[in-house]
Design a protein around this motif. Structure first.
Motif, short mmCIF file in Angstrom:
data_model
loop_
_atom_site.label_atom_id
_atom_site.label_comp_id
_atom_site.label_asym_id
_atom_site.label_seq_id
_atom_site.Cartn_x
_atom_site.Cartn_y
_atom_site.Cartn_z
N SER A 96 0.83 -1.08 -0.06
CA SER A 96 -0.13 0.02 0.30
C SER A 96 0.84 1.16 -0.04
CB SER A 96 -0.72 0.12 1.31
OG SER A 96 -1.70 -1.09 1.17
N ALA A 97 1.89 1.38 0.76
CA ALA A 97 2.73 2.26 0.87
C ALA A 97 3.57 2.64 -0.46
CB ALA A 97 3.98 2.12 1.77
N SER A 98 3.69 1.69 -1.40
CA SER A 98 4.30 1.87 -2.71
C SER A 98 3.59 2.64 -3.55
CB SER A 98 4.49 0.39 -3.26
OG SER A 98 3.39 -0.03 -3.79
N GLY A 99 2.29 2.87 -3.32
CA GLY A 99 1.44 3.74 -4.15
C GLY A 99 1.19 2.86 -5.18
N GLY A 141 12.36 -5.85 -8.16
CA GLY A 141 12.06 -4.51 -9.23
C GLY A 141 12.05 -3.21 -8.51
N ILE A 142 11.81 -2.91 -7.30
CA ILE A 142 11.67 -1.68 -6.47
C ILE A 142 13.28 -1.30 -6.32
CG2 ILE A 142 11.53 -0.72 -4.22
CD1 ILE A 142 8.91 -2.44 -4.13
N LYS A 168 9.72 0.28 -11.52
CA LYS A 168 8.52 0.20 -11.22
C LYS A 168 7.49 -0.13 -12.21
CE LYS A 168 5.67 3.37 -8.36
NZ LYS A 168 5.70 4.84 -7.76
N GLU A 169 7.54 0.26 -13.52
CA GLU A 169 6.80 -0.17 -14.52
C GLU A 169 6.48 -1.64 -14.72
OE1 GLU A 169 4.67 1.83 -16.69
OE2 GLU A 169 5.19 3.37 -15.14
N GLY A 170 7.63 -2.24 -14.47
CA GLY A 170 7.64 -3.68 -14.75
C GLY A 170 6.85 -4.48 -13.57
N ILE A 171 6.66 -3.86 -12.34
CA ILE A 171 6.04 -4.80 -11.31
C ILE A 171 4.57 -4.28 -11.18
CG2 ILE A 171 8.32 -5.19 -10.41
CD1 ILE A 171 7.83 -2.91 -8.19
N ALA A 231 2.04 -6.76 -11.23
CA ALA A 231 1.96 -7.84 -10.28
C ALA A 231 1.73 -7.49 -8.97
CB ALA A 231 3.22 -8.52 -10.36
N VAL A 232 1.62 -6.20 -8.62
CA VAL A 232 1.44 -5.72 -7.20
C VAL A 232 -0.13 -6.03 -6.85
CG1 VAL A 232 1.12 -3.69 -5.76
CG2 VAL A 232 3.37 -4.09 -7.02
N PRO A 233 -0.95 -5.74 -7.57
CA PRO A 233 -2.44 -6.00 -7.18
C PRO A 233 -2.68 -7.49 -7.04
CG PRO A 233 -2.29 -4.52 -9.14
CD PRO A 233 -1.12 -5.04 -8.88
#
Length: 247
Positions: free
Chosen positions: A54-57, A123-124, A129-132, A135-137
């Motif tokens: 969540s903190a990653s935005g 990736g972080i 950031k665009e590549g991950i 996958a984050v959701p």
């Protein structure tokens, strides 16, 4: 960790034990002690993943809404549709010592949660950031599912409620998995060997997770786990018996 398969919390429910003699202090088992009195370590780990992501935005309002809606809805269902029965009426659906189910849960946890988390964290660190972002959701909703499965087990919700959690989240995550697949196969690597390697790994994880969770939903939860849980729930409260008398 259940890995979001579904029945992990169900097969690990403690069985009823006879009351200790009155002249002896009550026996305290490990399952009765949790870090915060309610949350288990598995739930705390899942909650930590949710907060970090969540903190990653990169978590949308829609994903937060899914978690809030599921929380409210399970309490609604437990109140009006599937009230809690006595513990003796709702025994675990699956054998606690099943090696096949335990292996399946572990496999799902590695493929569906641990490897994607490593992929996201790498990736972080590499600034991809665009590549991950696709996958984050999936990882966020899977961690939310594991957390809510723990809540439904800790609060002793009825079997249908404990089935609803993995079925609901697995269904929602199918849409995020499709988006992850589309994103991985529409983007192209470049700028060095590292990004090309990440592109291959990302595509492999997306395909593996789509296949795994498609089978979990359509090959296990809906045709196996759901019917068994409903049969156990309605069979335990005498519904079948009353219907047979009416015939």
């Amino acid at each position: 960790m259940s890995g979001g398969v579904g029945p992990a919390s169900d097969i690990s429910l403690p069985k009823d034990e006879p009351s200790p003699p009155q002249n002896l202090p009550p026996k305290i088992t490990p399952k009765q002690t949790t870090p915060l009195g309610f949350f288990t370590f598995r739930q705390l780990n899942s909650l930590a993943f949710m907060l970090v992501l969540s903190a990653s935005g990169m978590i949308s309002l829609q994903d937060f809404t899914v978690v809030i809606f599921s929380t409210i809805y399970i309490f609604f269902l437990s109140k009006f549709s599937f009230p809690k029965q006595s513990i003796t009426q709702e025994q675990p659906v699956f054998n606690q010592k099943s090696k096949i189910l335990t292996t399946y849960i572990l496999f799902a946890a590695v493929i569906g949660l641990f490897l994607p988390i490593l992929y996201i964290f790498e990736g972080i660190l590499e600034g991809d950031k665009e590549g991950i972002k696709a996958a984050v959701p999936h990882v966020f909703l899977l961690a939310s599912q594991v957390f809510m499965e723990g809540v439904s087990a800790s609060c002793r919700f009825s079997l249908p409620i404990r089935v609803f959690v993995p079925v609901f989240y697995n269904s929602v995550r199918m849409f995020t998995l499709i988006e992850w697949l589309k994103d991985e196969f529409l983007r192209f690597g470049g700028g060095g060997e590292g990004l090309s390697r990440r592109l291959v790994v990302g595509r492999g994880l997306a395909v593996a997770n789509f296949g795994l969770w498609s089978f979990n939903l359509f090959g296990f939860l809906l045709p196996v786990y759901l019917p068994k849980a409903l049969q156990r729930y309605y069979g335990g409260n005498g519904t079948n018996a009353s219907s047979s008398k009416g015939d």
